[in-house]
Design a protein around this motif. Structure first.
Motif, PDB file in Angstrom:
ATOM      1  N   SER A 236       8.069   1.721  -3.179  1.00 60.35           N
ATOM      2  CA  SER A 236       8.687   2.649  -3.623  1.00 60.35           C
ATOM      3  C   SER A 236       9.175   3.417  -2.395  1.00 60.35           C
ATOM      4  CB  SER A 236       6.682   3.447  -2.315  1.00 60.35           C
ATOM      5  OG  SER A 236       5.557   2.241  -3.006  1.00 60.35           O
ATOM      6  N   ALA A 237       9.234   4.839  -2.557  1.00 60.61           N
ATOM      7  CA  ALA A 237      10.348   6.297  -1.827  1.00 60.61           C
ATOM      8  C   ALA A 237       9.694   5.611  -0.835  1.00 60.61           C
ATOM      9  CB  ALA A 237       9.670   7.113  -2.895  1.00 60.61           C
ATOM     10  N   THR A 238      10.929   6.362  -0.153  1.00 60.71           N
ATOM     11  CA  THR A 238      10.964   5.633   1.413  1.00 60.71           C
ATOM     12  C   THR A 238      11.513   7.155   1.758  1.00 60.71           C
ATOM     13  OG1 THR A 238      11.498   3.858   1.405  1.00 60.71           O
ATOM     14  CG2 THR A 238      11.865   4.412   3.544  1.00 60.71           C
ATOM     15  N   HIS A 239      10.742   7.030   3.182  1.00 58.93           N
ATOM     16  CA  HIS A 239      11.411   8.547   4.252  1.00 58.93           C
ATOM     17  C   HIS A 239      12.223   8.070   5.272  1.00 58.93           C
ATOM     18  CE1 HIS A 239      11.458  12.225   6.666  1.00 58.93           C
ATOM     19  NE2 HIS A 239      11.427  11.688   7.988  1.00 58.93           N
ATOM     20  N   ILE A 240      13.472   9.078   5.790  1.00 61.99           N
ATOM     21  CA  ILE A 240      14.540   8.096   6.270  1.00 61.99           C
ATOM     22  C   ILE A 240      14.793   9.553   7.017  1.00 61.99           C
ATOM     23  CG2 ILE A 240      17.057   8.078   6.509  1.00 61.99           C
ATOM     24  CD1 ILE A 240      15.969   5.816   5.176  1.00 61.99           C
ATOM     25  N   MET A 241      14.677   9.565   7.917  1.00 56.69           N
ATOM     26  CA  MET A 241      15.126  10.131   9.500  1.00 56.69           C
ATOM     27  C   MET A 241      16.610   9.056   9.922  1.00 56.69           C
ATOM     28  SD  MET A 241      13.377  12.968  11.343  1.00 56.69           S
ATOM     29  CE  MET A 241      12.931  11.641  12.896  1.00 56.69           C
ATOM     30  N   SER A 242      17.633   9.873  10.901  1.00 56.93           N
ATOM     31  CA  SER A 242      18.272   9.181  11.676  1.00 56.93           C
ATOM     32  C   SER A 242      17.815   9.447  12.919  1.00 56.93           C
ATOM     33  CB  SER A 242      20.074  10.126  11.688  1.00 56.93           C
ATOM     34  OG  SER A 242      20.196  11.159  11.711  1.00 56.93           O
ATOM     35  N   VAL A 243      18.414   8.153  13.509  1.00 51.01           N
ATOM     36  CA  VAL A 243      18.317   7.973  15.241  1.00 51.01           C
ATOM     37  C   VAL A 243      19.342   8.847  15.809  1.00 51.01           C
ATOM     38  CG1 VAL A 243      18.229   5.944  17.095  1.00 51.01           C
ATOM     39  CG2 VAL A 243      16.860   6.046  15.312  1.00 51.01           C
ATOM     40  N   ASP A 244      19.853   8.876  15.375  1.00 49.84           N
ATOM     41  CA  ASP A 244      20.837   9.406  16.509  1.00 49.84           C
ATOM     42  C   ASP A 244      21.770  11.312  16.393  1.00 49.84           C
ATOM     43  OD1 ASP A 244      22.259   9.412  13.855  1.00 49.84           O
ATOM     44  OD2 ASP A 244      24.388   8.941  14.721  1.00 49.84           O
ATOM     45  N   ARG A 245      20.979  11.406  15.375  1.00 48.56           N
ATOM     46  CA  ARG A 245      20.888  13.084  14.891  1.00 48.56           C
ATOM     47  C   ARG A 245      19.569  13.417  15.183  1.00 48.56           C
ATOM     48  NH1 ARG A 245      24.353  11.052  10.683  1.00 48.56           N
ATOM     49  NH2 ARG A 245      26.228  11.618  10.645  1.00 48.56           N
ATOM     50  N   SER A 246      19.219  13.031  14.141  1.00 50.08           N
ATOM     51  CA  SER A 246      17.285  13.821  13.759  1.00 50.08           C
ATOM     52  C   SER A 246      15.972  13.601  14.741  1.00 50.08           C
ATOM     53  CB  SER A 246      16.883  13.630  12.663  1.00 50.08           C
ATOM     54  OG  SER A 246      17.499  14.120  11.001  1.00 50.08           O
ATOM     55  N   VAL A 247      16.012  12.672  14.938  1.00 47.55           N
ATOM     56  CA  VAL A 247      15.298  11.466  16.309  1.00 47.55           C
ATOM     57  C   VAL A 247      15.810  12.241  17.522  1.00 47.55           C
ATOM     58  CG1 VAL A 247      14.345   9.964  17.655  1.00 47.55           C
ATOM     59  CG2 VAL A 247      14.864   9.803  14.989  1.00 47.55           C
TER      60      VAL A 247
ATOM     61  N   TRP B 233       0.460  -0.729   0.506  1.00 46.46           N
ATOM     62  CA  TRP B 233       0.275   0.038   0.089  1.00 46.46           C
ATOM     63  C   TRP B 233       0.899   1.057   0.253  1.00 46.46           C
ATOM     64  CZ3 TRP B 233      -5.382   0.518  -0.283  1.00 46.46           C
ATOM     65  CH2 TRP B 233      -6.010  -0.403  -0.086  1.00 46.46           C
ATOM     66  N   ALA B 234       2.193   1.168   0.283  1.00 46.19           N
ATOM     67  CA  ALA B 234       2.837   2.408   0.373  1.00 46.19           C
ATOM     68  C   ALA B 234       2.971   3.214  -0.738  1.00 46.19           C
ATOM     69  CB  ALA B 234       4.346   1.966   0.526  1.00 46.19           C
ATOM     70  N   GLY B 235       2.811   4.316  -0.270  1.00 43.11           N
ATOM     71  CA  GLY B 235       2.757   5.066  -1.793  1.00 43.11           C
ATOM     72  C   GLY B 235       1.963   6.221  -2.138  1.00 43.11           C
ATOM     73  N   VAL B 236       0.661   5.822  -1.376  1.00 44.31           N
ATOM     74  CA  VAL B 236      -1.139   6.257  -1.581  1.00 44.31           C
ATOM     75  C   VAL B 236      -0.950   7.699  -2.150  1.00 44.31           C
ATOM     76  CG1 VAL B 236      -3.664   6.807  -0.689  1.00 44.31           C
ATOM     77  CG2 VAL B 236      -2.049   4.237  -1.225  1.00 44.31           C
ATOM     78  N   PRO B 237      -1.270   8.765  -2.461  1.00 43.90           N
ATOM     79  CA  PRO B 237      -1.067   9.979  -2.229  1.00 43.90           C
ATOM     80  C   PRO B 237      -2.203  10.268  -1.567  1.00 43.90           C
ATOM     81  CG  PRO B 237      -1.959   9.736  -4.497  1.00 43.90           C
ATOM     82  CD  PRO B 237      -1.382   8.117  -4.254  1.00 43.90           C
ATOM     83  N   LEU B 238      -1.743  12.035  -0.234  1.00 46.64           N
ATOM     84  CA  LEU B 238      -3.025  11.783   0.093  1.00 46.64           C
ATOM     85  C   LEU B 238      -4.181  12.452  -0.142  1.00 46.64           C
ATOM     86  CD1 LEU B 238      -3.056  12.336   3.935  1.00 46.64           C
ATOM     87  CD2 LEU B 238      -2.390  14.368   3.112  1.00 46.64           C
ATOM     88  N   SER B 239      -4.225  12.837  -0.871  1.00 45.73           N
ATOM     89  CA  SER B 239      -5.591  13.110  -2.097  1.00 45.73           C
ATOM     90  C   SER B 239      -5.969  12.005  -2.748  1.00 45.73           C
ATOM     91  CB  SER B 239      -4.958  13.880  -3.983  1.00 45.73           C
ATOM     92  OG  SER B 239      -4.779  12.833  -3.999  1.00 45.73           O
ATOM     93  N   GLN B 240      -6.142  10.736  -2.323  1.00 44.57           N
ATOM     94  CA  GLN B 240      -6.310  10.065  -2.231  1.00 44.57           C
ATOM     95  C   GLN B 240      -6.892   8.566  -0.720  1.00 44.57           C
ATOM     96  OE1 GLN B 240      -5.229   6.416  -4.823  1.00 44.57           O
ATOM     97  NE2 GLN B 240      -4.599   8.168  -6.421  1.00 44.57           N
ATOM     98  N   THR B 241      -6.842  10.196   0.047  1.00 50.73           N
ATOM     99  CA  THR B 241      -7.024   9.427   0.941  1.00 50.73           C
ATOM    100  C   THR B 241      -7.908   9.976   2.027  1.00 50.73           C
ATOM    101  OG1 THR B 241      -4.977  10.630   2.634  1.00 50.73           O
ATOM    102  CG2 THR B 241      -4.536   8.481   1.812  1.00 50.73           C
TER     103      THR B 241
END
Length: 695
Positions: free
Chosen positions: A447-458, A25-33
């Motif tokens: 599908s494209a993935t959102h990435i954020m680092s645990v040690d820095r960003s989180v 299901w990944a990548g359903v655009p928000l316009s469809q939610t």
């Protein structure tokens, strides 16, 4: 397009145009939610652009401003002068209430919506003695160069106990951002205010009724001379007058936290768990699983994690803690037991359920609780494993096909070729684990993935919570009050891109290294990161704990394809290429990733409670921006569903526990009416539902 001065959101599909839409299901655009396309009105933030000037917040004497404002606002509230109250609230401002004025979870926006609620509920709530909170200091809240608030907290009494609140002040009535204008108390109004119950009739969900603990010694209430172990055994088994007022289905962290609240409030309870131990879901997953939320945000009620615990807690360590937590808190748990939810009935006249529970030995026991709570989570029970040609042949020749939820490492993994289908959290975790076990690993990113680092960003985004329950910080209970009262979900959603912009800068090198190897990245819906997706999709993101570097260094091979069919020794992709594989792990989520009421009690009860099987609204968010199912009263009296992260469950379990305590004490807890439900997500029809899920 611009509506009322606010640009409409516009999203392109995250999924590549040539991807196979029947897998995942990944990548359903928000316009469809369900969410931010007219269903939930987009907030207007009081930024400098919106105000028409740049306020000089540095000149503001926060304590003086708050003292004056609270004094005047309190007089209006205590006199129940609705017009005067609304004069202190922005015309398009928010009033969020959690189980106090409404005995529900409601977010009301604008004077015309807030006014009827106050008119109906203030006379019966009788709020008085409004005062600045004695433990939480007022502060300037800077959310960017163009946006700041003055944040304050209040305490007050009401007809049946005490309450707390949090407010955000903005200089929306100022004519300029000058020092004189900012010093004028009439320049300031509430952009948002949140209120919630804190105690009911002397009962506190965090500490209980202090008078209960003043007996010098524990005595048998029936005068039978039973010792503590004997009393506990009778309580757990429901013997000798120990009948549960509340039955909770599920002994994960949500069910245990709720039971702990009930224990503290003196409400008898029983947890029914189908597996062999509390915290089973954490104990049964792959060995390398760790929480991606910091431990200092995840404390359980009454018994917080030790401060020396790892910042990101291993799942097995959490499972051990939950097991002991149930014992420390004297929680009543029946393991290897199942509730016959589909045949459960509710007697409206008696206000009781009749439910049958099958115990481990096969015996059946009938219970009559007044409240039934479903805490089985929303992670789903039906793994998504697509039916691909040749699977049986692959397994016949020794190949392993497994869903991520069932994967367990084995000692003979070294040297094997592993293929991981999916590039969200479980996919990365298992690719990392398989690599460490000596496998040759390839990951399919569909599908494209959102990435954020645990040690820095989180850690940066949660830095204000690092001193929770420690010197220099506030207790989790007080931080929760601020977090969950100062802003409703629509406002939080609008603010998410600001934090995500900072995260992108912190993770610049990591993200660029992934782009260089062809990794597909996205920033979440409207640039809001993982939390912009969490309430709707529950997937499509990964908070990196090490796997991204392996991908960037090409130690884990990255593929962009779909499996056409399996062969004896691997797979054929749709582009005709062959990939050798001994192990194929489908990290592809779940078919029924929500629908706890339906799963336990069937379609009719799910429909009655507005629980709709659909993609794009995992938390059943309604038009007000709050869940219409989670932790709130449902159309079926005596029934509740509970699911969310640790902090949310910690805060809302206390409020739901107090609501039940109030009802047990004979207090009228009829919720404020006219709660909008909203339409189902249009994305629900994008894929045929599996057998047994007809909603």
């Amino acid at each position: 397009m611009i509506t009322n001065g606010v640009p409409d959101w516009s999203d392109e599909a995250i999924r590549p145009a040539d991807a196979d839409s029947t897998i995942g299901w990944a990548g359903v655009p928000l316009s469809q939610t369900l969410a931010y396309y007219g269903h939930i009105k987009r907030p207007v933030l009081p930024t400098s652009d919106h105000l028409g000037f740049t306020p000089d917040f540095t000149s503001v004497d926060v304590d003086r401003l708050v003292a004056s404002f609270v004094d005047r606002f309190a007089r209006a509230v205590e006199s129940q002068d609705i017009d005067a109250i609304l004069d202190y609230v922005c015309e398009d401002g928010y009033w969020k209430d959690v189980m106090l004025l409404t005995w529900d979870i409601r977010t009301l926006r604008g004077h015309e919506t807030i006014r009827p609620m106050l008119r109906e509920r203030l006379p019966i709530t009788e709020i008085k003695n409004v005062r600045i909170h004695s433990q939480i200091p007022s502060s300037r809240e800077d959310l960017g160069e163009d946006l700041s608030f003055v944040l304050f907290h209040i305490e007050f009494d009401f007809a049946h106990g005490t309450g707390v609140g949090a407010g955000r002040l903005s200089p929306v009535a100022a004519k300029s951002g000058s020092v004189d204008d900012m010093a004028d108390e009439k320049s300031w109004k509430l952009y948002s205010i949140g209120t919630t119950v804190q105690t009911v009739a002397g009962w506190d969900a965090e500490h209980g009724d202090k008078m209960r603990y003043q007996s010098a010694k524990l005595h048998d209430p029936l005068g039978q001379g039973r010792t503590y172990p004997e009393l506990r055994q009778d309580e757990v088994e429901g013997r000798q007058g120990f009948d549960p007022t509340v039955v909770i289905v599920g002994a994960g962290q949500t069910g245990l936290a709720m039971a702990a609240r009930l224990k503290v409030l003196g409400i008898s309870h029983l947890i029914i768990e189908k597996e062999d131990r509390p915290g089973y879901s954490w104990a049964s997953r792959y060995a390398s699983l760790s929480l991606h939320g910091p431990t200092y945000t995840n404390h359980l009620p009454c018994v917080p994690f030790p401060s020396w615990f790892p910042v990101f807690l291993p799942a097995r360590q959490l499972a051990d803690f939950l097991l002991h937590y149930a014992g420390i808190m004297n929680l009543n748990v029946w393991t290897k037991s199942e509730v016959d939810g589909r045949n459960a009935t509710y007697d409206e006249e008696l206000g009781k359920w009749t439910i049958s529970v099958t115990r481990q030995d096969g015996s059946k026991q009938v219970l009559h609780p007044r409240h039934l709570m479903i805490a089985t989570g929303i992670s789903g029970t039906l793994p998504t494993v697509p039916g691909v040609l040749g699977m049986a042949e692959f397994e016949k020749h020794g190949g392993l096909i497994v869903h991520s939820s069932r994967y367990q490492s084995r000692p003979d993994m070294a040297g094997k070729c592993a293929l991981v289908v999916g590039a969200a959290t479980s996919g990365h975790d298992l690719a990392y684990e398989l690599y460490e076990k000596g496998c040759h690993v390839s990951m399919i990113q569909r599908s494209a993935t959102h990435i954020m680092s645990v040690d820095r960003s989180v850690r940066y985004l949660f830095k204000d919570r690092e001193l929770t329950n420690r010197n220099g910080g506030l207790p989790a209970e007080l931080l929760d009050q601020s977090s969950f009262l100062r802003q409703p979900l629509p406002v939080q959603y609008e603010l998410l891109p600001r934090g995500q912009a900072i995260a992108r800068k912190l993770d610049k090198d990591l993200l660029e290294s992934l782009r260089k190897v062809g990794y597909r990245l996205h920033d979440g819906y409207h640039g809001g990161g993982a939390y912009s997706m969490f309430h709707f999709d529950q997937g499509g993101f990964y908070w990196d704990t090490g796997c991204c570097k392996l991908i960037a260094d090409k130690k884990i091979n990255l593929l962009h394809s779909e499996i056409e069919r399996f062969t004896e020794d691997g797979v054929i992709f749709k582009d005709g290429t062959h990939q050798q594989a001994d192990i194929v792990v489908f990290a592809t989520g779940y078919m029924n990733s929500k629908g706890a009421i339906q799963a336990l009690m069937g379609d009719d009860m799910a429909k009655k409670c507005h629980e709709r099987w659909e993609k794009g609204n995992a938390f059943f968010i309604g038009p007000e921006g709050e869940s219409i199912v989670n932790y709130c009263p449902l159309p079926q009296k005596g029934l509740y569903a509970m699911f969310h992260q640790f902090a949310f469950s910690r805060f809302h379990s206390a409020r739901l526990g107090l609501r039940i305590k109030a009802e047990e004490l004979g207090i009228d807890v009829t919720p404020y009416g006219n709660k909008p439900i909203g339409p189902p997500s249009t994305a629900a029809g994008c894929r045929r539902r599996p057998e047994g899920h007809p909603l």
